[in-house]
Write a protein that holds these residues in place. Structure first.
Motif, PDB file in Angstrom:
ATOM      1  N   VAL A   1       1.001  -1.147  -0.018  1.00  0.00           N
ATOM      2  CA  VAL A   1       0.014   0.147  -0.127  1.00  0.00           C
ATOM      3  C   VAL A   1       0.865   1.207   0.005  1.00  0.00           C
ATOM      4  O   VAL A   1       1.784   1.383   0.852  1.00  0.00           O
ATOM      5  N   LEU A   2       0.640   2.213  -0.750  1.00  0.00           N
ATOM      6  CA  LEU A   2       1.232   3.435  -1.055  1.00  0.00           C
ATOM      7  C   LEU A   2       0.519   4.499  -0.403  1.00  0.00           C
ATOM      8  O   LEU A   2      -0.877   4.737  -0.883  1.00  0.00           O
ATOM      9  N   VAL A   3       0.817   5.067   0.861  1.00  0.00           N
ATOM     10  CA  VAL A   3      -0.125   6.257   1.375  1.00  0.00           C
ATOM     11  C   VAL A   3       0.565   7.575   1.246  1.00  0.00           C
ATOM     12  O   VAL A   3       1.845   7.429   1.542  1.00  0.00           O
ATOM     13  N   HIS A   4      -0.152   8.463   0.345  1.00  0.00           N
ATOM     14  CA  HIS A   4       0.739   9.861   0.383  1.00  0.00           C
ATOM     15  C   HIS A   4      -0.399  10.711   0.231  1.00  0.00           C
ATOM     16  O   HIS A   4      -1.081  11.061  -0.625  1.00  0.00           O
ATOM     17  N   GLY A   5      -0.098  11.723   1.085  1.00  0.00           N
ATOM     18  CA  GLY A   5      -0.660  13.031   1.362  1.00  0.00           C
ATOM     19  C   GLY A   5      -0.157  14.067   0.328  1.00  0.00           C
ATOM     20  O   GLY A   5       0.909  13.874  -0.412  1.00  0.00           O
ATOM     21  N   ALA A   6      -0.563  15.177   0.650  1.00  0.00           N
ATOM     22  CA  ALA A   6       0.086  16.583   0.001  1.00  0.00           C
ATOM     23  C   ALA A   6       1.490  16.555   0.026  1.00  0.00           C
ATOM     24  O   ALA A   6       2.467  16.706  -1.071  1.00  0.00           O
TER      25      ALA A   6
ATOM     26  N   THR B   1      -1.529  13.836   6.900  1.00  0.00           N
ATOM     27  CA  THR B   1      -2.496  12.663   6.986  1.00  0.00           C
ATOM     28  C   THR B   1      -1.966  11.379   6.708  1.00  0.00           C
ATOM     29  O   THR B   1      -2.394  10.467   7.104  1.00  0.00           O
ATOM     30  N   THR B   2      -0.888  11.657   5.870  1.00  0.00           N
ATOM     31  CA  THR B   2       0.071  10.302   5.398  1.00  0.00           C
ATOM     32  C   THR B   2       0.280   9.710   6.911  1.00  0.00           C
ATOM     33  O   THR B   2       0.150   8.595   6.945  1.00  0.00           O
ATOM     34  N   LEU B   3       1.044  10.356   7.604  1.00  0.00           N
ATOM     35  CA  LEU B   3       1.304   9.860   8.938  1.00  0.00           C
ATOM     36  C   LEU B   3       0.352   9.198   9.754  1.00  0.00           C
ATOM     37  O   LEU B   3       0.379   8.436  10.738  1.00  0.00           O
ATOM     38  N   LEU B   4      -0.874  10.082   9.745  1.00  0.00           N
ATOM     39  CA  LEU B   4      -1.876   9.752  10.536  1.00  0.00           C
ATOM     40  C   LEU B   4      -2.307   8.351  10.201  1.00  0.00           C
ATOM     41  O   LEU B   4      -2.713   7.505  10.767  1.00  0.00           O
ATOM     42  N   VAL B   5      -2.515   8.083   8.733  1.00  0.00           N
ATOM     43  CA  VAL B   5      -3.039   6.558   8.216  1.00  0.00           C
ATOM     44  C   VAL B   5      -2.081   5.571   8.460  1.00  0.00           C
ATOM     45  O   VAL B   5      -2.557   4.558   9.000  1.00  0.00           O
TER      46      VAL B   5
ATOM     47  N   ILE C   1       7.633  11.882  14.441  1.00  0.00           N
ATOM     48  CA  ILE C   1       8.856  12.485  14.732  1.00  0.00           C
ATOM     49  C   ILE C   1       9.864  12.782  13.805  1.00  0.00           C
ATOM     50  O   ILE C   1      10.017  13.712  13.061  1.00  0.00           O
ATOM     51  N   GLN C   2      10.342  11.546  13.598  1.00  0.00           N
ATOM     52  CA  GLN C   2      11.387  11.326  12.407  1.00  0.00           C
ATOM     53  C   GLN C   2      11.104  11.534  11.311  1.00  0.00           C
ATOM     54  O   GLN C   2      11.843  11.932  10.353  1.00  0.00           O
ATOM     55  N   SER C   3       9.548  11.229  10.625  1.00  0.00           N
ATOM     56  CA  SER C   3       9.204  11.368   9.556  1.00  0.00           C
ATOM     57  C   SER C   3       8.678  12.724   9.325  1.00  0.00           C
ATOM     58  O   SER C   3       8.271  13.115   7.838  1.00  0.00           O
ATOM     59  N   GLY C   4       8.939  13.876   9.885  1.00  0.00           N
ATOM     60  CA  GLY C   4       8.997  15.184   9.860  1.00  0.00           C
ATOM     61  C   GLY C   4       7.438  15.844   9.934  1.00  0.00           C
ATOM     62  O   GLY C   4       7.195  16.950   9.528  1.00  0.00           O
ATOM     63  N   HIS C   5       6.769  15.389  10.857  1.00  0.00           N
ATOM     64  CA  HIS C   5       5.660  16.045  11.075  1.00  0.00           C
ATOM     65  C   HIS C   5       5.805  17.544  11.850  1.00  0.00           C
ATOM     66  O   HIS C   5       6.454  17.422  12.802  1.00  0.00           O
ATOM     67  N   PRO C   6       5.246  18.590  11.143  1.00  0.00           N
ATOM     68  CA  PRO C   6       5.773  19.808  11.730  1.00  0.00           C
ATOM     69  C   PRO C   6       5.342  20.118  13.029  1.00  0.00           C
ATOM     70  O   PRO C   6       4.183  21.097  13.101  1.00  0.00           O
TER      71      PRO C   6
ATOM     72  N   PRO D   1      -4.813  20.062  14.095  1.00  0.00           N
ATOM     73  CA  PRO D   1      -4.487  19.093  15.134  1.00  0.00           C
ATOM     74  C   PRO D   1      -4.670  17.659  14.658  1.00  0.00           C
ATOM     75  O   PRO D   1      -5.212  16.906  15.184  1.00  0.00           O
ATOM     76  N   LEU D   2      -3.581  17.367  13.630  1.00  0.00           N
ATOM     77  CA  LEU D   2      -3.614  16.193  13.050  1.00  0.00           C
ATOM     78  C   LEU D   2      -3.055  15.149  14.243  1.00  0.00           C
ATOM     79  O   LEU D   2      -3.570  14.058  14.052  1.00  0.00           O
ATOM     80  N   PHE D   3      -2.058  15.591  14.891  1.00  0.00           N
ATOM     81  CA  PHE D   3      -1.724  14.701  15.783  1.00  0.00           C
ATOM     82  C   PHE D   3      -2.630  14.261  17.043  1.00  0.00           C
ATOM     83  O   PHE D   3      -2.689  13.151  17.475  1.00  0.00           O
ATOM     84  N   LEU D   4      -3.593  15.016  17.365  1.00  0.00           N
ATOM     85  CA  LEU D   4      -4.717  14.975  18.373  1.00  0.00           C
ATOM     86  C   LEU D   4      -5.592  14.200  17.745  1.00  0.00           C
ATOM     87  O   LEU D   4      -6.165  13.213  18.481  1.00  0.00           O
ATOM     88  N   LEU D   5      -5.747  14.183  16.502  1.00  0.00           N
ATOM     89  CA  LEU D   5      -6.866  13.426  15.789  1.00  0.00           C
ATOM     90  C   LEU D   5      -6.314  12.038  15.647  1.00  0.00           C
ATOM     91  O   LEU D   5      -7.004  11.149  16.065  1.00  0.00           O
ATOM     92  N   PHE D   6      -5.048  11.951  15.650  1.00  0.00           N
ATOM     93  CA  PHE D   6      -4.609  10.392  15.772  1.00  0.00           C
ATOM     94  C   PHE D   6      -4.749   9.778  17.184  1.00  0.00           C
ATOM     95  O   PHE D   6      -5.194   8.617  17.411  1.00  0.00           O
ATOM     96  N   LEU D   7      -4.381  10.480  18.215  1.00  0.00           N
ATOM     97  CA  LEU D   7      -4.644  10.284  19.630  1.00  0.00           C
ATOM     98  C   LEU D   7      -6.187   9.803  19.844  1.00  0.00           C
ATOM     99  O   LEU D   7      -6.298   8.947  20.634  1.00  0.00           O
ATOM    100  N   ASP D   8      -6.842  10.564  19.524  1.00  0.00           N
ATOM    101  CA  ASP D   8      -8.393  10.373  19.457  1.00  0.00           C
ATOM    102  C   ASP D   8      -8.682   9.034  18.876  1.00  0.00           C
ATOM    103  O   ASP D   8      -9.249   8.414  19.478  1.00  0.00           O
ATOM    104  N   CYS D   9      -8.085   8.841  17.731  1.00  0.00           N
ATOM    105  CA  CYS D   9      -8.356   7.558  17.093  1.00  0.00           C
ATOM    106  C   CYS D   9      -7.864   6.446  17.669  1.00  0.00           C
ATOM    107  O   CYS D   9      -8.614   5.425  18.158  1.00  0.00           O
TER     108      CYS D   9
END
Length: 255
Positions: free
Chosen positions: A62-67, A72-76, A103-108, A128-136
């Motif tokens: 599976v290739l996952v890639h956002g903008a 969102t790539t890291l989220l998924v 962290i190492q993948s570069g989420h700002p 709040p992408l990281f918060l969305l991840f934590l919520d999931c």
């Protein structure tokens, strides 16, 4: 998956609704629905499940890639690993997942978590992408209460430290920035602190039992719930929940 301004506005609307004690139940539920936060949670879990299904049931790559590949790539990809890999559901494995995928993948973090939703400032790149991840992940822990080695307290601690921290783990926007700012040399690691024996036990789930199976969450509307421990924690006392959690820990130790 939505990101950027729409997600931040959704977060702000939810926080404003949760912090307004004057609302009737009907109006509060209307504000909750209009914020669309739970829709974002459902969309994130659904997308992660789709990626996980391709790998687990169809044995496909599976290739996952956002903008830009840092939101969102890291989220998924991170959610898919929690669903698929039992090692990512341990305390140590989850820390490794965050370090590797976020962290190492570069989420700002500095741009996305510059201010809380309670701030009057509206920064263009905040989301709040990281918060969305934590919520999931919290949704997963609620649906599979025995399958994650860590509890809600860890997720709340991670949220707090992403927005304001005494540690350097979530500082800057990339590994390059952290290297230039000498973050590792001049700050302490959040992981080192929470892995201390006197702290570590606070983050563990006393009901945890290793589950080698894939955990497939339900994304039906009735299955996705508001994370009250986070969004309502300043207006709803947690004393009784904390006492119940301590009692569970005591009973587990005795048995």
């Amino acid at each position: 998956l939505r990101r950027g301004r729409p997600l931040q506005e959704s977060f702000i609307k939810l926080v404003e609704a949760c912090n307004d004690p004057s609302l009737s139940m009907d109006r509060w539920l209307g504000r909750l629905e209009s914020s669309r936060w739970l829709s974002h949670v459902k969309a994130a879990l659904s997308t992660a499940c789709l990626a996980a299904q391709c790998m687990d049931r169809e044995e496909s790559h599976v290739l996952v890639h956002g903008a830009e590949g840092t939101d969102t790539t890291l989220l998924v990809t991170a959610l898919a690993q929690v669903i698929l890999d039992p090692s990512c559901r341990t305390l140590e494995g989850f820390q490794g997942l965050l370090e590797r995928e976020w962290i190492q993948s570069g989420h700002p973090f500095h741009l996305r978590c510059a201010r809380s939703a309670s701030s009057h400032a509206r920064l263009k790149q905040e989301a709040p992408l990281f918060l969305l991840f934590l919520d999931c992940v919290w949704q997963l822990s609620r649906q599979f209460p025995f399958s994650l080695e860590f509890g809600e307290h860890l997720l709340l601690t991670l949220f707090d430290n992403a927005y304001a921290s005494a540690y350097g783990t979530f500082l800057c926007n990339s590994e390059k920035e952290r290297s230039l700012c000498k973050v590792k040399e001049s700050t302490h690691s959040l992981w080192a602190w929470l892995n201390q024996p006197e702290e570590k036990h606070k983050f563990l789930n006393p009901l945890y039992s290793h589950n080698a199976l894939v955990i497939w969450p339900s994304v039906e509307p009735q299955s996705i719930q508001l994370w009250q421990g986070l969004f309502l924690r300043w207006i709803r006392p947690s004393q009784y929940l904390d006492e119940a959690w301590e009692e569970i820990q005591r009973l587990v130790k005795e048995n």
